[in-house]
Structure formats: structure tokens, C-alpha cells
Design a protein around this motif. Structure first.
Motif, PDB file in Angstrom:
ATOM      1  N   GLN A  64      -9.065  56.590-143.472  1.00  0.00           N
ATOM      2  CA  GLN A  64     -10.139  56.174-142.571  1.00  0.00           C
ATOM      3  C   GLN A  64      -9.561  55.629-141.265  1.00  0.00           C
ATOM      4  O   GLN A  64     -10.085  55.920-140.180  1.00  0.00           O
ATOM      5  CB  GLN A  64     -11.023  55.127-143.243  1.00  0.00           C
ATOM      6  CG  GLN A  64     -12.288  54.842-142.475  1.00  0.00           C
ATOM      7  CD  GLN A  64     -13.289  54.053-143.299  1.00  0.00           C
ATOM      8  OE1 GLN A  64     -12.969  53.533-144.361  1.00  0.00           O
ATOM      9  NE2 GLN A  64     -14.501  53.963-142.801  1.00  0.00           N
ATOM     10  N   HIS A  67      -8.408  58.548-139.179  1.00  0.00           N
ATOM     11  CA  HIS A  67      -9.466  59.464-138.733  1.00  0.00           C
ATOM     12  C   HIS A  67      -9.794  59.270-137.251  1.00  0.00           C
ATOM     13  O   HIS A  67      -9.996  60.245-136.527  1.00  0.00           O
ATOM     14  CB  HIS A  67     -10.725  59.285-139.580  1.00  0.00           C
ATOM     15  CG  HIS A  67     -11.837  60.186-139.173  1.00  0.00           C
ATOM     16  ND1 HIS A  67     -11.829  61.546-139.423  1.00  0.00           N
ATOM     17  CD2 HIS A  67     -12.997  59.943-138.499  1.00  0.00           C
ATOM     18  CE1 HIS A  67     -12.925  62.092-138.933  1.00  0.00           C
ATOM     19  NE2 HIS A  67     -13.643  61.134-138.365  1.00  0.00           N
ATOM     20  N   LEU A  71      -9.704  62.347-134.597  1.00  0.00           N
ATOM     21  CA  LEU A  71     -11.020  62.804-134.133  1.00  0.00           C
ATOM     22  C   LEU A  71     -10.940  63.643-132.863  1.00  0.00           C
ATOM     23  O   LEU A  71     -11.550  64.714-132.778  1.00  0.00           O
ATOM     24  CB  LEU A  71     -11.955  61.608-133.935  1.00  0.00           C
ATOM     25  CG  LEU A  71     -13.405  61.934-133.625  1.00  0.00           C
ATOM     26  CD1 LEU A  71     -14.024  62.793-134.726  1.00  0.00           C
ATOM     27  CD2 LEU A  71     -14.203  60.650-133.441  1.00  0.00           C
ATOM     28  N   TYR A  74      -9.750  67.104-133.728  1.00  0.00           N
ATOM     29  CA  TYR A  74     -10.787  67.911-134.381  1.00  0.00           C
ATOM     30  C   TYR A  74     -11.739  68.452-133.318  1.00  0.00           C
ATOM     31  O   TYR A  74     -12.104  69.628-133.326  1.00  0.00           O
ATOM     32  CB  TYR A  74     -11.606  67.073-135.369  1.00  0.00           C
ATOM     33  CG  TYR A  74     -10.935  66.748-136.683  1.00  0.00           C
ATOM     34  CD1 TYR A  74     -10.499  67.748-137.542  1.00  0.00           C
ATOM     35  CD2 TYR A  74     -10.794  65.421-137.091  1.00  0.00           C
ATOM     36  CE1 TYR A  74      -9.914  67.445-138.756  1.00  0.00           C
ATOM     37  CE2 TYR A  74     -10.213  65.109-138.309  1.00  0.00           C
ATOM     38  CZ  TYR A  74      -9.770  66.119-139.138  1.00  0.00           C
ATOM     39  OH  TYR A  74      -9.195  65.809-140.345  1.00  0.00           O
ATOM     40  N   GLU A 110      -1.660  62.494-142.904  1.00  0.00           N
ATOM     41  CA  GLU A 110      -2.991  62.765-143.459  1.00  0.00           C
ATOM     42  C   GLU A 110      -2.881  63.625-144.709  1.00  0.00           C
ATOM     43  O   GLU A 110      -3.517  63.342-145.730  1.00  0.00           O
ATOM     44  CB  GLU A 110      -3.873  63.457-142.424  1.00  0.00           C
ATOM     45  CG  GLU A 110      -5.250  63.825-142.915  1.00  0.00           C
ATOM     46  CD  GLU A 110      -6.163  62.631-143.177  1.00  0.00           C
ATOM     47  OE1 GLU A 110      -7.225  62.836-143.801  1.00  0.00           O
ATOM     48  OE2 GLU A 110      -5.835  61.501-142.769  1.00  0.00           O
ATOM     49  N   TRP A 142     -15.320  68.562-147.646  1.00  0.00           N
ATOM     50  CA  TRP A 142     -14.918  68.246-146.281  1.00  0.00           C
ATOM     51  C   TRP A 142     -15.321  69.344-145.311  1.00  0.00           C
ATOM     52  O   TRP A 142     -15.741  69.059-144.190  1.00  0.00           O
ATOM     53  CB  TRP A 142     -13.422  67.963-146.215  1.00  0.00           C
ATOM     54  CG  TRP A 142     -13.102  66.549-146.614  1.00  0.00           C
ATOM     55  CD1 TRP A 142     -13.851  65.438-146.376  1.00  0.00           C
ATOM     56  CD2 TRP A 142     -11.974  66.085-147.330  1.00  0.00           C
ATOM     57  NE1 TRP A 142     -13.246  64.322-146.898  1.00  0.00           N
ATOM     58  CE2 TRP A 142     -12.089  64.691-147.486  1.00  0.00           C
ATOM     59  CE3 TRP A 142     -10.861  66.724-147.862  1.00  0.00           C
ATOM     60  CZ2 TRP A 142     -11.142  63.921-148.135  1.00  0.00           C
ATOM     61  CZ3 TRP A 142      -9.917  65.952-148.506  1.00  0.00           C
ATOM     62  CH2 TRP A 142     -10.058  64.568-148.638  1.00  0.00           C
TER      63      TRP A 142
END
Length: 161
Positions: A64, A67, A71, A74, A110, A142
Motif C-alpha cells: 500500500q 502504490h 500510481l 500505471y 512490488e 487486480w
């Protein structure tokens, strides 16, 4: 001759009884194996994927925290979610050269956490042999929960969700 016929008939009846009862015993045995296998499968289907041991909680917290760093990658399409339940660098060219090694380290960390997560959940459920199924389940989850615009692997290729 009469005794011979009686002996043959008696053997024939014994053979019929044996075959009849043997068939039913065999059938019950096969059904028993199927039921036992069904219990294993139903127990497997009931794996608690939300189990929260200290080890699993630590891995989830690590993921978390990471992430928020992933981000932007992504969203840009530099990384995506693989069909195997991992994160992969999809297009390093979208990342400035000075940031690529940091991105590679993020992705490596990760994926190491994801391996620990799959293993930890399987062990917490008392079935380490379920690790592969748990990994496949998370991979599907996911990909399903990926935000619009993120890249995911489907049918061997990358697609924008």
C-alpha cells in the motif's frame, strides 16, 4: 453328468454374485473417491483470501505504501498488471532515463511482496500447495480492479483498460 452341471451352475451363480457385488463395491469406492475429492475442492474454494496474519498484514502495508509511488507509472502506461499477478515495466521509454532504475527497483520490490503475499495467504490457510491458485485468483482480481487507462495483460498481450 448331473453333478458336473450342478457344479457349473453353482460356479456361474458365484461368478454372477461376485461380479454384481464387486461392481457395487467398486462403484461405491469410486463415488467415495469423488466425494473425497469434492471435499478437497470445496475446501480449496473456501480459502480465506482476506486472512490477516502479522506477516500478511506487513506485506499488504508495504504494498500500500508503494502504490502511491507506482500510481504515476500505471497512469502513464509505463507499467502494467500481468496475467500472472505481477507488475511489469511495459514501456520504459515513457520514463525519464534518470528515473528508470528507481522504477525497476519499485517493480522488483512490488513483485517480491506479491510473492510473499500469495505464499503467506496459502500458509495462513494451512495449505501452502494452494499458492498457485491464490496467485491466479489475485491476478484476475487486480486486473478486474485496475483503473481505466491502466495497461493489463489479456490473451498474451497488453491492453488499455
Amino acid at each position: 453328468m448331473n453333478i458336473l452341471m450342478q457344479s457349473i451352475q453353482a460356479r456361474s451363480r458365484l461368478l454372477q454374485l461376485f461380479l454384481h457385488h464387486g461392481y457395487h463395491i467398486l462403484k461405491q469406492g469410486v463415488l467415495g473417491l469423488l466425494l473425497w475429492g469434492g471435499m478437497i475442492l470445496s475446501a480449496h474454494a473456501a480459502a480465506d483470501l482476506d486472512v490477516n496474519t502479522a506477516a500478511v498484514a506487513a506485506v499488504k502495508a508495504s504494498m500500500q505504501n508503494r502504490h502511491s509511488q507506482l500510481l504515476q507509472y500505471y497512469q502513464s502506461g509505463a507499467v502494467g498488471l500481468t496475467a500472472e499477478g505481477f507488475v511489469a515495466v511495459k514501456d520504459a521509454g515513457l520514463v525519464p532515463l534518470s528515473q528508470r532504475s528507481a522504477l525497476a527497483a519499485l517493480v522488483k520490490d512490488e513483485n517480491m511482496d506479491r510473492v510473499q503475499l500469495y505464499h503467506g495467504i496459502a500458509v495462513a490457510n494451512g495449505h501452502p500447495e494452494w499458492e498457485g491458485e491464490i496467485q491466479r485468483t489475485f491476478a484476475l482480481r487486480w486486473i478486474d480492479k485496475a483503473q481505466p487507462g491502466w495497461f493489463v495483460q489479456r490473451d498474451g498481450g497488453w491492453v488499455r483498460k
